[in-house]
Design an enzyme around this catalytic site. Structure first.
Site, PDB file in Angstrom:
ATOM      1  N   HIS A   1      41.106 -22.299 -64.506  1.00 15.65           N
ATOM      2  CA  HIS A   1      42.320 -21.653 -64.140  1.00 15.65           C
ATOM      3  C   HIS A   1      42.652 -21.368 -62.784  1.00 15.65           C
ATOM      4  O   HIS A   1      43.384 -21.775 -62.094  1.00 15.65           O
ATOM      5  CB  HIS A   1      42.533 -20.482 -65.027  1.00 15.65           C
ATOM      6  CG  HIS A   1      43.647 -19.729 -64.754  1.00 15.65           C
ATOM      7  ND1 HIS A   1      44.897 -19.936 -65.870  1.00 15.65           N
ATOM      8  CD2 HIS A   1      44.605 -18.657 -64.106  1.00 15.65           C
ATOM      9  CE1 HIS A   1      45.877 -19.392 -65.608  1.00 15.65           C
ATOM     10  NE2 HIS A   1      45.715 -18.624 -64.600  1.00 15.65           N
TER      11      HIS A   1
ATOM     12  N   HIS B   1      45.039 -22.361 -57.876  1.00 15.97           N
ATOM     13  CA  HIS B   1      44.939 -21.388 -56.747  1.00 15.97           C
ATOM     14  C   HIS B   1      44.084 -21.751 -55.369  1.00 15.97           C
ATOM     15  O   HIS B   1      43.252 -20.929 -55.095  1.00 15.97           O
ATOM     16  CB  HIS B   1      44.635 -19.863 -57.073  1.00 15.97           C
ATOM     17  CG  HIS B   1      45.728 -19.354 -57.960  1.00 15.97           C
ATOM     18  ND1 HIS B   1      46.879 -18.932 -57.773  1.00 15.97           N
ATOM     19  CD2 HIS B   1      45.402 -19.104 -59.393  1.00 15.97           C
ATOM     20  CE1 HIS B   1      47.438 -18.448 -58.779  1.00 15.97           C
ATOM     21  NE2 HIS B   1      46.677 -18.695 -59.710  1.00 15.97           N
TER      22      HIS B   1
ATOM     23  N   LYS C   1      55.841 -26.202 -60.092  1.00 16.72           N
ATOM     24  CA  LYS C   1      55.441 -24.693 -59.786  1.00 16.72           C
ATOM     25  C   LYS C   1      56.576 -24.239 -58.807  1.00 16.72           C
ATOM     26  O   LYS C   1      56.566 -24.432 -57.498  1.00 16.72           O
ATOM     27  CB  LYS C   1      54.189 -24.698 -59.079  1.00 16.72           C
ATOM     28  CG  LYS C   1      53.517 -23.593 -58.911  1.00 16.72           C
ATOM     29  CD  LYS C   1      52.661 -22.788 -60.045  1.00 16.72           C
ATOM     30  CE  LYS C   1      51.931 -21.823 -59.599  1.00 16.72           C
ATOM     31  NZ  LYS C   1      51.151 -21.337 -60.706  1.00 16.72           N
TER      32      LYS C   1
END
Length: 311
Positions: free
Chosen positions: A183, A199, A244
């Site tokens: 994730h 990230h 995004k």
């Protein structure tokens, strides 16, 4: 050149915020001085960190427009990639980076699809952790955690602890379809129309190079126009056709720095969601870590201010 803003004063982050955060008054937040001191120490120990303008070059181009969460349509305000140059020799020869990159293709992108971890992938996970544990950054993080009673001094025990936090699979959408590493560092998709996590700047670069990712432009106020020497950006991108709207990550930092930062916050707190405010390298930021049982559900930084200026 446009004046530098609170977003552009940090010399070590690209903020690709997972959601659009409202402005916050950083002065009203309680600074965690102990963690600030520790994280600055880790920052200085991060000898594997890439240097902007030397090890990588970015081209921020145009300002991206508003896109709602779940929308797959975004006007492209950047005709070229964000990363125009990255020192791939360093990525391949620095052990933590090279072993980190081997893990990026080990996961099913969509949540709801069960992950199947092969013996080879387990070996890759362990080799990566071995490399991370051999860095001064993680050694210092381990000593801190031991001093606080959050970890044992035995390295094998600490490694098992890291494996559970980052690599143990858990249920996110009805099956064992996710883990902390996937994730946070790799990225996932959910509901068929949203990007979740994602990230990490190395993954961004590699996906952009493979043409799976299209940088759409920076996200900032009109007076916050960045240039190629700035190392803090809000930006927008599409990945495998999904958008995004605004995304979040450190850029240039090593995998061990990020993992150490998030692991410390995770182990030092038992709340489902923990937010700490720290000062690192003249930046004031929130670091958010969300728990998923004994593992990390998500983790990311959120910039509050830079050089004593507020957003």
């Amino acid at each position: 050149m446009a004046p530098r803003s609170a977003l552009l004063g940090c010399g070590f982050l690209v903020i690709l915020l997972a959601v659009v955060f409202p402005p916050l008054d950083a002065a009203s937040q309680a600074i965690n001085q102990e963690l600030s001191d520790l994280f600055n120490e880790l920052w200085k120990l991060d000898v594997n960190r890439m240097k902007p303008g030397t090890d990588y070059t970015i081209s921020v181009q145009g300002k991206a427009g508003y896109v709602s969460q779940g929308s797959n349509h975004a006007r492209d305000h950047a005709s070229s990639p964000l990363f125009s140059n990255v020192n791939e020799n360093k990525l391949k020869t620095i052990t933590t980076f090279s072993r980190f990159m081997k893990l990026l293709d080990n996961y099913e992108r969509s949540t709801g699809v069960a992950e199947h971890v092969s013996r080879e992938e387990v070996t890759e996970n362990n080799l990566f952790l071995d490399a991370v544990l051999n860095t001064e950054v993680m050694k210092r993080a381990h000593r801190y955690l031991v001093s606080k009673g959050h970890s044992q001094s035995d390295l094998r025990t600490f490694k098992r602890q890291l494996y559970t936090i980052w690599f143990d699979l858990y249920y996110r959408s009805g099956s064992k379809d996710s883990c902390g590493f996937e994730h946070v560092f790799v990225g996932e998709t959910k509901f068929g129309n949203e990007i979740a996590g994602f990230h990490n700047w190395v993954q961004f670069y590699l996906q952009e190079k493979s043409r799976n990712l299209d940088y759409k432009g920076y996200k900032a106020r009109d007076h916050d126009i960045p240039d190629q020497d700035d190392h803090v950006l809000n930006l927008q991108f599409s990945w495998h056709g999904l958008v995004k709207p605004v995304g979040s990550a450190f850029v240039g930092a090593s995998p061990e720095f990020e993992m150490a930062l998030y692991t410390i916050i995770f182990l030092a707190n038992t709340h489902r969601s923990t937010t700490v405010v720290v000062n690192i390298d003249e930046c004031q930021l929130e670091v958010v870590v969300v728990r998923h049982g004994r593992s990390i559900g998500t983790a990311y930084p959120k910039l509050l201010s830079s050089n004593n200026r507020h957003l």
